[in-house]
Design an enzyme around this catalytic site. Sequence first.
Site, PDB file in Angstrom:
ATOM      1  N   GLU A 198       0.830  -1.217   0.000  1.00  0.00           N
ATOM      2  CA  GLU A 198       0.000   0.000   0.000  1.00  0.00           C
ATOM      3  C   GLU A 198       0.858   1.258   0.000  1.00  0.00           C
ATOM      4  OE1 GLU A 198      -2.936  -0.528   3.156  1.00  0.00           O
ATOM      5  OE2 GLU A 198      -4.179  -1.652   1.749  1.00  0.00           O
ATOM      6  N   GLU A 388      -5.399  -8.447  -1.423  1.00  0.00           N
ATOM      7  CA  GLU A 388      -6.081  -8.347  -0.128  1.00  0.00           C
ATOM      8  C   GLU A 388      -7.552  -8.114  -0.401  1.00  0.00           C
ATOM      9  OE1 GLU A 388      -4.646  -5.630   2.886  1.00  0.00           O
ATOM     10  OE2 GLU A 388      -2.570  -6.041   2.347  1.00  0.00           O
TER      11      GLU A 388
HETATM   12  C1  BGP Z   1      -4.548  -3.172   4.707  1.00  0.00           C
HETATM   13  C2  BGP Z   1      -3.213  -3.620   5.164  1.00  0.00           C
HETATM   14  C3  BGP Z   1      -3.181  -4.861   5.941  1.00  0.00           C
HETATM   15  C4  BGP Z   1      -4.448  -5.206   6.678  1.00  0.00           C
HETATM   16  C5  BGP Z   1      -5.737  -4.751   6.041  1.00  0.00           C
HETATM   17  C6  BGP Z   1      -6.962  -4.821   6.903  1.00  0.00           C
HETATM   18  O1  BGP Z   1      -4.577  -1.806   4.647  1.00  0.00           O
HETATM   19  O2  BGP Z   1      -2.309  -3.786   4.098  1.00  0.00           O
HETATM   20  O3  BGP Z   1      -2.006  -4.886   6.665  1.00  0.00           O
HETATM   21  O4  BGP Z   1      -4.372  -5.138   8.006  1.00  0.00           O
HETATM   22  O5  BGP Z   1      -5.619  -3.468   5.517  1.00  0.00           O
HETATM   23  O6  BGP Z   1      -7.071  -3.712   7.716  1.00  0.00           O
HETATM   24  P1  BGP Z   1      -7.341  -3.813   9.264  1.00  0.00           P
HETATM   25  O7  BGP Z   1      -6.370  -4.779   9.790  1.00  0.00           O
HETATM   26  O8  BGP Z   1      -7.120  -2.447   9.772  1.00  0.00           O
HETATM   27  O9  BGP Z   1      -8.748  -4.255   9.386  1.00  0.00           O
END
Ligand code: BGP
Length: 490
Positions: A198, A388
Amino acid sequence: MSFPKNFFWGGATAANQYEGGWNEGGRGPAKTDVTTGATKDTPRFITYMMPDGTTGKFSSFGGKKPEGARLAPVEGFYYPNHIGTDFYHRYKEDIALFAEMGFKMFRMSISWSRIYPTGTEAEPNREGLKFYRDVFTELRKYNIEPLVTISHYDTPLYIEEDLGNWKNPEVIGLFEKFCHTIFEEYKDLVKYWLTFNEINSALMMGLFFQGTAPEMLKAGYINLHNQFVASAKVVKYAHEKYPQFKMGCMIAGLISYPLTPDPKDILANQERTQDYFYYAGDVMVRGAYPNFAKKSWKKYGLDPAFFEKDAQILKEGHVDFFTYSYYSTSCHTTHTDAPKDGGGNLSIGYVNPYLHYSEWGWSMDPDGLRYSLNEIWDRYQVPIMVVENGLGAIDKLEEDGTVHDPYRIDYMRGHVEAMDKALEDGVDLIAYTPWGCIDLVSASTGEMRKRYGMIYVDMDDEGKGTLDRFKKDSFYWYKKVIASNGEDLD
Ligand code: BGP
């Protein structure tokens, strides 16, 4: 169904949220090791110690440490990333479970401070190198292709605290050294690499906090540029030295719609998409800043020469494939009295009246996945991976060790259908690695209760639990999806 035969079905994780073993095997600390747990309504804090031994904390969202303080874990706070969900000790068990689901690809990251504890050592930490070698070897045993994120939110703390992090161009050289080491070490085990997770998150402050100081936003552009240069340099290096490697970018999928047909909203949304999504994508895939970049630099009083001096290296180091995270969409509008989305202080836009929202205030929008895949493919014409995607939800472990998560299956089914349609639309989509395929610590809130996994891990928000693994209903569902190559979605 239109999924190609060699489609990479899999799952995704990151070292800082999953691995644990934070002070084992010679690993140095990262900022996530001094970051506390929180909830969706309270920010995570970063803790510190003063020379006289007094301690304190500041918000991880834009807070600042006092003069003379050193970042450190302090008594009385809980740091969920120290343990993560213990991949460090349980990788064999976990990889066997991924193999049982039928994974073809597994996305993970390498903790930089496990290889170079402060980032500045002349020699890498052999024990750290061995750990990842063992993990990759285990994955290969099951024919699972590793997809490695080189930097996923865990720069060594020393670089962040003492070297000024990415605003310091010296960090580019440290990153190159780190990459050269791992490329050489794992050249026979890893083919697919992502340089930064990201990468556009360097600018996201401006999106989350309307009141972010202009100096911080300005710093965001400088940090990001140095990361672009670092990425381009290692991509070029990899292409020359390891022609078998495939190098990718990873961009946070900040996909949004205009809230109304008001042309002002259309323009506002276009500008937002350019600033927060295409700005990074264009540099990394096309190898050059887009024209609209000049507007942003001007807005923050940034000298274009700073960015343009590296045009050649950006051009030579463009990536082979595009990857992004996709969870939800938001709306953009100039009518600011509309209700905001998100949870607590983590709003990214306005509520879409046509969508449903998760317990954390994230919209669920499979059509937005199809839409964004088409937009990205039209723009870049390089293979795409969705690296993701998923639903963060509260799950209940039943007495008999089962977990019933129909909401997650519904969410995933919708997104698999959307990918299927995008493939029919002609998009060159090659992989799907849903986030947190096994429960791990949330990045934004540090919670365990916000679970994404298809494998449940017994661990709570205070660090209590056996860390035992349990298969959720979604585990069996996803296994079927993979076995039928996306055909059986029931
Ligand atoms: C993205 C990241 C991850 C992950 C995901 C979910 O932005 O790359 O590392 O954690 O989001 O977000 P969260 O864990 O805040 O629910």
